[in-house]
Enzyme design. Structure first.
Site, PDB file in Angstrom:
ATOM      1  N   HIS A   3      -1.868   1.654   7.479  1.00 45.76           N
ATOM      2  CA  HIS A   3      -1.830   1.827   6.072  1.00 45.76           C
ATOM      3  C   HIS A   3      -1.815   2.420   5.445  1.00 45.76           C
ATOM      4  O   HIS A   3      -1.626   3.473   6.128  1.00 45.76           O
ATOM      5  CB  HIS A   3      -3.233   1.236   6.444  1.00 45.76           C
ATOM      6  N   CYS A  46       1.113  -1.329  -0.072  1.00 51.55           N
ATOM      7  CA  CYS A  46       0.037   0.118  -0.023  1.00 51.55           C
ATOM      8  C   CYS A  46       0.711   1.141   0.620  1.00 51.55           C
ATOM      9  O   CYS A  46       0.386   1.896  -0.580  1.00 51.55           O
ATOM     10  CB  CYS A  46      -1.183   0.131   1.226  1.00 51.55           C
TER      11      CYS A  46
END
Length: 690
Positions: free
Chosen positions: A619, A245
């Site tokens: 994230h 990510c």
């Protein structure tokens, strides 16, 4: 009975932004084609205006502008006739019939929106109490049949079909003042043959309803790549390949730079290491060339609206920089990485490999794309804090350094991006002083001497925490603006060149806001809502007018008011002159550097965010501001709607700008790590915004 308002929610063709093949009567084979669900992208027009423009573009004979319609709602219990098999209805206009889903309309005018208040009865027609009047618009006169039972808005649509002047730009003078949309026509006392004055000019695109020059291509006939190029298309996301990510968000932010995409399209692989390349930066195959793989990835992403796996680019990144191939210590697979480190390494590679032509056509000179558009310059002064060094004859040292990003250092007092930038441009260091013969503390103060077109700001939220042996995160809330003014951080020479342009930009913006505000006021109430300044200006002009005298000595009475069109034309001319003046204020040296910021003002275009407590976990996502819709044929870019795309790996969502304000941090939730700013556009010498 069948309600119009209930039927129109069923997805009829005139509700959609473009008509499907079925709507144009080209399907008609058993009614197999299904009407698409209506979508309303930027630039969507009301159904009435949409259908009217389409019908007029067919160049069918129009005998009279009066409105006449009839509904034939097919009973659910009756058996349809052979003529209606496979189609629920048809549209009749000018003697020709077009099959549509819905019911049969006999239309000789466009005001379909007015029908929402009526009930559709089987084989029902509406009779209108009408009066024939003459509308005088400039030198032309039109015989118009006016429905006295309808509001004034319907007459405006009639005149729009005749003159091409949009209803909101019309000024119709009737008894009691100006005709409004909700005016009761029955109370005006209209008489047959009465002459009514109308003023107004068509807006941009108004009155230019012609048959399309390009062949209409329907959405279902387009390839996936063609659909991805259409206005309103959702951009492609990137599939998470296991703790990637950080890379996906970085790539989406870089892809928001249109000049980078254009330059990458021209890039070709060369089997040669750039001069001065360091260990790990030499490439021998296209598969290991980051720039080449980035070109291929961006090219593939522009041809789809689905999520894509960045396999080729990820392989090249891990081959060139092995740190991104580190295995996870918590389980199988690769470890999470820092998005800022990925950004810096990718930009560093592009700085060495991606070259662009300089000097116009025929010139062989080349320059680095990053050096031109994303690289700034700092002028720094290093001075010893100990006064004894100056007394011993030690002079401050001056230097110039390039930068690819500005750091926002966060401490206990940092609350805004400006505070962090000021901290980053002033730093302390320990070094040996030859004058003192010992180590001393020095202060390095930096000022910006060149501002790039694209400015990268890094929020220094991660630091190495020895007790836990990992990069910990600073949770402090630090706000950042959608528009960033960095003039205060520049050198005196650069500030002198930027301040006049910056101040003029603010002045022009205020004029634009005043013009738009006045336009909205006049639209609501053209006379009563004039500002005191407008009233004084009007009175001054009226006092200054000298009455003219005819041949027999009588004073001729002239008009003492201006139309909305004339007033707007004056304001637009003044605004255009201000924009031309703004362009003339650009510093000559800065004008030559089209990769630099010429005003000192930036607008926010992208944000890379991090959610979590450390760089090795959590994230990453990216927020990218939506660009204006681009015409795939002309390449013209329309106005922006102020919304953003949120790239959460392969999930792409449209969000409003208030979501960006919530990225200031203050906890483990999403907080800004990298902000990408772009220099605001400035008008050309002709006063046109690029």
């Amino acid at each position: 009975m069948l309600s119009w308002s209930r039927r129109r929610r069923s997805g009829y063709p005139w509700q959609a932004p473009c008509l499907s093949r079925a709507a144009c009567g080209k399907a008609g084979q058993g009614g197999a084609a299904q009407a698409r669900s209506p979508k309303h992208p930027a630039g969507w027009q009301p159904p009435v205006l949409q259908l009217w423009r389409w019908v007029q573009s067919l160049s069918l004979p129009l005998t009279t502008p009066r409105l006449s319609f009839a509904f034939h709602a097919r009973s659910t219990t009756s058996k349809p006739s052979d003529e209606s098999q496979g189609c629920l209805g048809s549209l009749w206009f000018g003697g020709k019939t077009f099959r549509i889903r819905g019911f049969q309309l006999s239309i000789l005018h466009s005001n379909l929106d007015r029908l929402s208040s009526h009930t559709c009865k089987r084989q029902q027609s509406i009779r209108m109490a009408t009066v024939n009047v003459v509308i005088k618009h400039g030198p032309k006169k039109y015989d118009v049949e006016v429905d006295t039972t309808a509001p004034g808005e319907e007459l405006k649509y009639q005149l729009f079909s005749l003159t091409g002047v949009e209803p909101d730009r019309q000024k119709i003078l009737v008894k009691g003042g100006q005709l409004k949309d909700d005016t009761d026509m029955s109370k005006l006392g209209l008489k047959p043959g009465q002459v009514i004055m109308m003023m107004g000019t068509p807006g941009e695109g108004g009155g230019a309803i012609v048959r399309p020059t390009e062949k209409v291509k329907f959405l279902e006939d387009m390839t996936e790549a063609e659909q991805a190029q259409q206005a309103g298309a959702t951009p492609a996301g990137l599939i998470n390949l296991g703790n990637t990510c950080y890379l996906n968000s970085t790539l989406q932010a870089l892809r928001s730079i249109p000049e980078l995409q254009e330059s990458l399209e021209k890039y070709e692989f060369r089997n040669a290491a750039p001069s001065g390349s360091q260990l790990g930066l030499t490439t021998t195959t296209p598969g290991a060339d980051i720039t080449y793989q980035l070109r291929n990835l961006f090219r593939d992403m522009s041809k789809t609206q689905e999520g894509m796996p960045p396999l080729g680019f990820l392989s090249a990144l891990r081959t060139t920089f092995p740190q991104f191939a580190e295995k996870s210590k918590k389980g199988p697979g690769y470890a999470q990485q820092d998005a800022e480190e990925a950004w810096s390494q990718i930009v560093s590679q592009l700085n060495q490999k991606l070259q662009i032509k300089e000097g116009g056509e025929g010139s062989s000179a080349e320059a680095s794309f990053i050096g031109k558009y994303m690289c700034g310059e700092l002028s720094s002064t290093l001075e010893c804090d100990d006064a004894a060094a100056a007394e011993a004859g030690e002079e401050p040292t001056h230097s110039k350094d390039q930068f690819l990003k500005l750091n926002c250092h966060i401490d206990g007092q940092t609350a805004h991006l400006r505070d962090g930038l000021a901290n980053g441009l002033k730093e302390k260091m320990e070094k040996r002083s030859e004058a003192l013969g010992r180590d001393a503390t020095y202060t390095k103060t930096s000022k910006i001497s060149r501002l790039p077109k694209y400015l990268t700001v890094h929020f220094v939220r991660f630091f190495w925490k020895r007790d836990v042996q990992k990069k910990a995160k600073i949770m402090r809330k630090v706000t950042f603006p959608h528009e960033l003014d960095v003039v205060e951080f520049c050198t005196d020479d650069l500030r002198k060149a930027l301040v006049p342009v910056r101040d003029k930009v603010r002045e022009v913006r205020k004029e634009e806001e005043d013009v738009e505000r006045a336009r909205k006021r006049r639209k609501r109430n053209p006379v009563e809502d004039q500002t005191p300044e407008e009233k004084k200006e009007q009175e001054k002009k009226e006092k200054g007018k000298k009455p003219s005298t005819s041949a027999d000595g009588d004073v001729e009475m002239g008009e003492s008011f201006k139309t909305d069109a004339e007033f707007e034309a004056e304001k637009d001319a003044a605004l255009l002159a201000a924009k031309k003046e703004l362009n003339s204020l650009i510093d000559p040296e800065l004008r030559k550097d089209d990769g630099a910021n010429q005003s000192g003002i930036y607008e926010l275009r992208g944000v890379v965010t991090h959610q979590g407590a450390s760089a090795d976990s959590g994230h990453y996502t990216a927020y990218i501001k939506k660009a204006g819709p681009k015409d795939p044929v002309t390449g013209k870019v329309g106005p922006e709607d102020g919304k953003w795309w949120w790239f959460n790996d392969d999930k792409v969502t449209e969000v409003t700008s208030d979501k960006i304000d919530a990225l200031a941090g203050g906890g483990e939730s999403h907080s800004a790590l990298i902000c990408l700013y772009k220099a605001i556009p400035l008008p050309t010498a002709e006063g046109v915004m690029e």
